[in-house]
Design an enzyme around this catalytic site. Structure first.
Site, PDB file in Angstrom:
ATOM      1  N   ASP A  94       0.816  -1.216   0.000  1.00  0.00           N
ATOM      2  CA  ASP A  94       0.000   0.000   0.000  1.00  0.00           C
ATOM      3  C   ASP A  94       0.848   1.263   0.000  1.00  0.00           C
ATOM      4  OD1 ASP A  94       0.619  -0.882   2.700  1.00  0.00           O
ATOM      5  OD2 ASP A  94      -0.585   0.818   3.404  1.00  0.00           O
ATOM      6  N   HIS A 136      -1.349   8.732   8.696  1.00  0.00           N
ATOM      7  CA  HIS A 136      -0.956   7.389   9.134  1.00  0.00           C
ATOM      8  C   HIS A 136       0.551   7.212   9.309  1.00  0.00           C
ATOM      9  CE1 HIS A 136      -5.005   5.948   8.724  1.00  0.00           C
ATOM     10  NE2 HIS A 136      -5.035   6.121   7.413  1.00  0.00           N
ATOM     11  N   GLY A 144      -0.499   3.173   5.338  1.00  0.00           N
ATOM     12  CA  GLY A 144      -1.750   3.674   4.791  1.00  0.00           C
ATOM     13  C   GLY A 144      -1.602   4.755   3.744  1.00  0.00           C
ATOM     14  N   ASP A 171     -11.511  12.176   8.591  1.00  0.00           N
ATOM     15  CA  ASP A 171     -11.262  11.100   7.632  1.00  0.00           C
ATOM     16  C   ASP A 171     -12.014   9.854   8.105  1.00  0.00           C
ATOM     17  OD1 ASP A 171      -8.667  10.549   5.534  1.00  0.00           O
ATOM     18  OD2 ASP A 171      -9.481   8.757   6.490  1.00  0.00           O
ATOM     19  N   HIS A 173     -10.808   6.969   8.209  1.00  0.00           N
ATOM     20  CA  HIS A 173      -9.828   6.149   8.920  1.00  0.00           C
ATOM     21  C   HIS A 173      -9.324   6.872  10.168  1.00  0.00           C
ATOM     22  CE1 HIS A 173      -9.590   4.785   4.665  1.00  0.00           C
ATOM     23  NE2 HIS A 173      -9.549   3.591   5.239  1.00  0.00           N
ATOM     24  N   ASP A 259     -12.679  10.658   2.203  1.00  0.00           N
ATOM     25  CA  ASP A 259     -13.143   9.281   2.071  1.00  0.00           C
ATOM     26  C   ASP A 259     -14.317   8.991   2.994  1.00  0.00           C
ATOM     27  OD1 ASP A 259     -11.558   9.480   4.311  1.00  0.00           O
ATOM     28  OD2 ASP A 259     -10.157   7.889   3.738  1.00  0.00           O
ATOM     29  N   TYR A 298     -10.868   8.771  -2.348  1.00  0.00           N
ATOM     30  CA  TYR A 298     -10.445   7.900  -3.439  1.00  0.00           C
ATOM     31  C   TYR A 298     -11.423   7.853  -4.605  1.00  0.00           C
ATOM     32  CZ  TYR A 298      -7.484   7.061   0.456  1.00  0.00           C
ATOM     33  OH  TYR A 298      -6.642   7.283   1.514  1.00  0.00           O
TER      34      TYR A 298
END
Length: 495
Positions: A94, A136, A144, A171, A173, A259, A298
């Site tokens: 990733d 991240h 991430g 976010d 995440h 996101d 994304y």
């Protein structure tokens, strides 16, 4: 008309970077955002700056020397020579090695540091860097899609002038990298609203509240699939209102990962642009200096829509729903509208669930000392003063910058298809991480005087002709700078 002074950082190089085929992270979204900002005319209400690229020494204010040196040296052509380091620093899968990776990190981090400089100098009430928000990244590890943690670097800059800094993350995440960095200090409070469960990065439980002097200064609101605008605001507003009342930060940093919008390629929330932007609008009401950063996102046409709309909110500008003509108009078809509509997914966040968590978190806030004070210390020099090197171009001519941008397109870059390889793996198949002291930053060490950004940033000037730099007198100083010892014990005292 807005009375707030707003700075906006953008480098036209950022959109040229490419993580690779089928990778969800597409830096091209920043170019799309900027193009909408230009063609809506929002730029006329802001000061626009091209960020100084963060130097190696600047990046090692948080990251370890060996990690940054690795990022600087590794390329797709020589990566086979760094097989052990690729594993050690988690630069794989990733977080792939791609052309210009280090340059991308310098731009992203330099913009966020620049935002803090503008706020510290009181030249700006609000500073925006949509290329930032990479929450991240750890001290010695990529994670991430993030390689360097521009947010931590920006907060460290803010701490030179502010006793307390509040970090808010919307976010989808969890903002794990930022939380870990400041987990044991009361000078930074982190608040994250995120999807929790079988979902990357696997951290951010409501029970994660900080440690040592930082106990109760980490606040996590774990959410389930399908949260909508109304439900989100029912928790965001009371939580943030209480945080502002108890903590009373001198500055606020918000990560605006897109996101969490409905229809995101990796996301599972159901927010509209209006619901997402209401967080920004609410923060504005406190009249506290604000650094606004990007993050995830994304489905890139919606990312550009979101950050353009939020830019307009920050400068008090109303936008027509019909999109103006722009270089990427074909992305936005067939509706060619600014705003998006929620889908019919189930909101798994019941009122009882949200109310129970809200009560628990508000109770945690009551354990805080009101507005904890930092010990007195000499203020380190500011990073580079952008006022010494402002672009002299007529702002009304800036719209032509889109034509000057390098139009570098890569196969697969235009696709937001959910069917591309990696959707499942990127969204929730990555290994969860845990809070670790090795990823924290020493605030007490940072309170001591450090070389100024002006003296350590000039290594980049010869390679950055677009910046119109006027500070070439300091070049001889860079090679004499010394990095801190990343193996030293971490000390998170307030002063």
């Amino acid at each position: 008309m807005s009375t707030r002074k707003v700075s906006y950082f953008y480098d036209n190089e950022v959109g040229n970077h490419y993580y690779g085929p089928n990778h969800p992270m597409k830096p091209h979204r920043m170019r799309m955002t900027h193009d909408l900002v230009l063609n809506y005319g929002i730029y006329k209400k802001m000061q626009i700056f091209r960020p100084r690229k963060a130097s190696e020494l600047e990046l090692t204010n948080f990251h370890s020397d060996d990690y940054i040196n690795f990022l600087k040296l590794v390329t797709p052509d020589n990566m086979h020579d760094y097989s052990k380091q690729l594993v050690k620093f988690n630069v794989r899968e990733d977080c792939p090695v791609f052309d210009g990776m280090y340059n991308f990190c310098q731009i992203s981090s330099g913009g966020s540091i620049g935002c803090a400089v503008k706020v510290n100098s009181k030249e700006s009430d609000v500073a925006i860097n949509w290329a930032g928000g990479l929450h991240h990244a750890k001290k010695s590890e990529a994670s991430g899609f993030c390689y360097t943690n521009d947010i931590v670097l920006s907060i460290l800059e803010l701490l030179k002038h502010h006793e307390r800094v509040l970090y808010i993350d919307i976010d989808i995440h969890h903002g794990d990298g930022v939380e870990e960095a400041f987990y044991t200090t009361d000078r930074v409070m982190t608040v994250s609203f995120h999807k929790y469960g079988d979902y990357f990065p696997g951290t951010g439980d409501v029970k994660d509240i900080g440690a040592d002097k930082g106990k109760y200064y980490s606040l996590n609101f774990p959410l389930k699939d399908g949260i909508d605008d109304e439900s989100y605001q029912s928790i965001f507003r009371p939580i943030i209102r209480s945080v502002m009342d108890f903590y009373r930060p001198g500055a606020v940093v918000i990560q605006c990962g897109a996101d969490s919008l409905t229809g995101d390629r990796l996301g599972c929330f159901n927010l509209t642009l209006r619901g997402h932007a209401q967080c920004i609008e609410f923060l504005k009401s406190f009249n506290v200096p604000l650094v606004v950063l990007g993050g995830g996102g994304y489905t890139i046409k919606n990312v550009a829509r979101c950050w353009t709309y939020e830019t307009s909110i920050l400068v008090d500008s109303e936008l027509k729903d019909e999109l103006p003509y722009n270089d990427y108009l074909e992305y936005y078809g067939p509706e060619y509208r600014l705003h998006i509509t929620p889908n019919n997914m189930e909101n798994q966040n019941t009122k009882d669930y949200l109310e129970k968590l809200k009560i628990q978190l508000l109770e945690n806030l009551r354990n805080l000392n009101h507005a904890p004070a930092a010990a007195h210390h000499d203020i380190p020099p500011d990073s580079f003063n952008y006022s010494d090197d402002e672009d002299d171009e007529d702002p009304d001519v800036r719209i032509s910058e889109a034509d000057r941008d390098k139009k570098v397109h890569h196969q697969g870059e235009l696709s937001d298809s959910d069917e591309e390889d990696g959707r499942r793996n990127y969204s929730n198949g990555l290994e969860a991480t845990s809070t670790s002291r090795r990823n924290q930053v020493s605030i007490s060490a940072y309170d001591k005087e450090r070389p100024s950004y002006n003296s350590r940033n000039n290594n980049n000037n010869n390679n950055n002709n677009n910046n119109n730099n006027n500070n070439n007198n300091n070049n001889s100083n860079n090679n004499n700078s010394h990095h801190h010892n990343e193996d030293a014990d971490v000390d998170m005292d307030s002063g």
